[in-house]
Design an enzyme around this catalytic site. Sequence first.
Site, PDB file in Angstrom:
ATOM      1  N   SER A 161     -14.231  55.128  51.260  1.00  0.00           N
ATOM      2  CA  SER A 161     -15.572  55.476  50.818  1.00  0.00           C
ATOM      3  C   SER A 161     -16.586  54.467  51.366  1.00  0.00           C
ATOM      4  CB  SER A 161     -15.579  55.566  49.285  1.00  0.00           C
ATOM      5  OG  SER A 161     -16.783  56.098  48.806  1.00  0.00           O
ATOM      6  N   ASP A 258     -16.429  67.229  49.731  1.00  0.00           N
ATOM      7  CA  ASP A 258     -16.973  65.873  49.691  1.00  0.00           C
ATOM      8  C   ASP A 258     -18.261  65.869  50.498  1.00  0.00           C
ATOM      9  OD1 ASP A 258     -17.564  63.174  49.875  1.00  0.00           O
ATOM     10  OD2 ASP A 258     -15.614  62.584  50.671  1.00  0.00           O
ATOM     11  N   HIS A 288     -13.891  64.015  46.895  1.00  0.00           N
ATOM     12  CA  HIS A 288     -14.005  62.584  47.127  1.00  0.00           C
ATOM     13  C   HIS A 288     -13.265  61.808  46.037  1.00  0.00           C
ATOM     14  CE1 HIS A 288     -16.018  59.182  49.120  1.00  0.00           C
ATOM     15  NE2 HIS A 288     -16.045  58.630  47.928  1.00  0.00           N
TER      16      HIS A 288
END
Length: 319
Positions: A161, A258, A288
Amino acid sequence: MTYAIDPELLPWLDMLPAVTLTDYDALVAARSSMGQLGEVLPAYEPVTPVDVRNTTVPGPSDAPDVPVRVYSPANRTGAVPGLLYLHGGGFVLGDLDMFHASLLRLVDELGIVIVSVDYRLAPEHPFPAPVEDCYAALQWVEAKAAELGIDPARLGVGGESAGGGLAAAVALLARDRGGPALSFQYLGIPELDDRLGTPSMRAYTDTPLWNRPNAIFSWTSYLGAEPGGDDVSPYAAPARAADLAGLPPAFVTTCQFDPLRDEGIEYARRLAHAGVATELRHYPGTFHGSGMVETAEISRRMFADEVEALRRGLRVSAG
């Protein structure tokens, strides 16, 4: 919207922390809820002994020291590959405990040394503080490679991320500042582009864990200004880098539902076009952070792919 999320992931949606970043008070609440993740996620008990120690390393110029956590195989003989690991959390969340179990597992499976970085968080510490903390940690790893038992010729950087975005930025900094030399970059579901203009970023306003409103808050906090401006550094948003040539080989992952999906795919495409050996893995039915649901078959495949990518990228010896 309704999303065709993998059926094995659906029962977990109500158990995962709700991350709604609307203002600073909401961020404080999110930090608290993320801190309770350890109560939901399974711990990991290594099969082979792993030494874990916390220490600090010299920070950037005129900045405080940077806390790091060093994971080392207790029974290693000789130098092994090393990985600088950068946690996720949208530049505003996360700490050394966030990925502790998965890093223990990686060390157990691969026999490498991992140095996890507790970089400063936005908005209290906006760009460039977080990425400069990460780069300072990389410099320390290179300087202490012999002491850490790391082969400097097999040193990589990786993260998930925002950590994936920071890993891409550290790779750019290492290239542009003449080192340390990196042999590999692992960019897991990376946060790379403050312009927020891709189809997935525009469409996914209510997806689990991460969505467009959270991304806007994340980038505003990190940049200390409205995202999408004309003067944003590529070391803040690597998607803005004009030239990706000369970067280390890359492994990039993306999840279907995502908002970060398309910027990860586009960065992988541009890396490949620049002559960088690049592998892209896209996972259907995922969102995500869905890899936290370790029992799902798609999550097990994601982790196995990560292990094998690191094995190849860091040239981990067999046996």
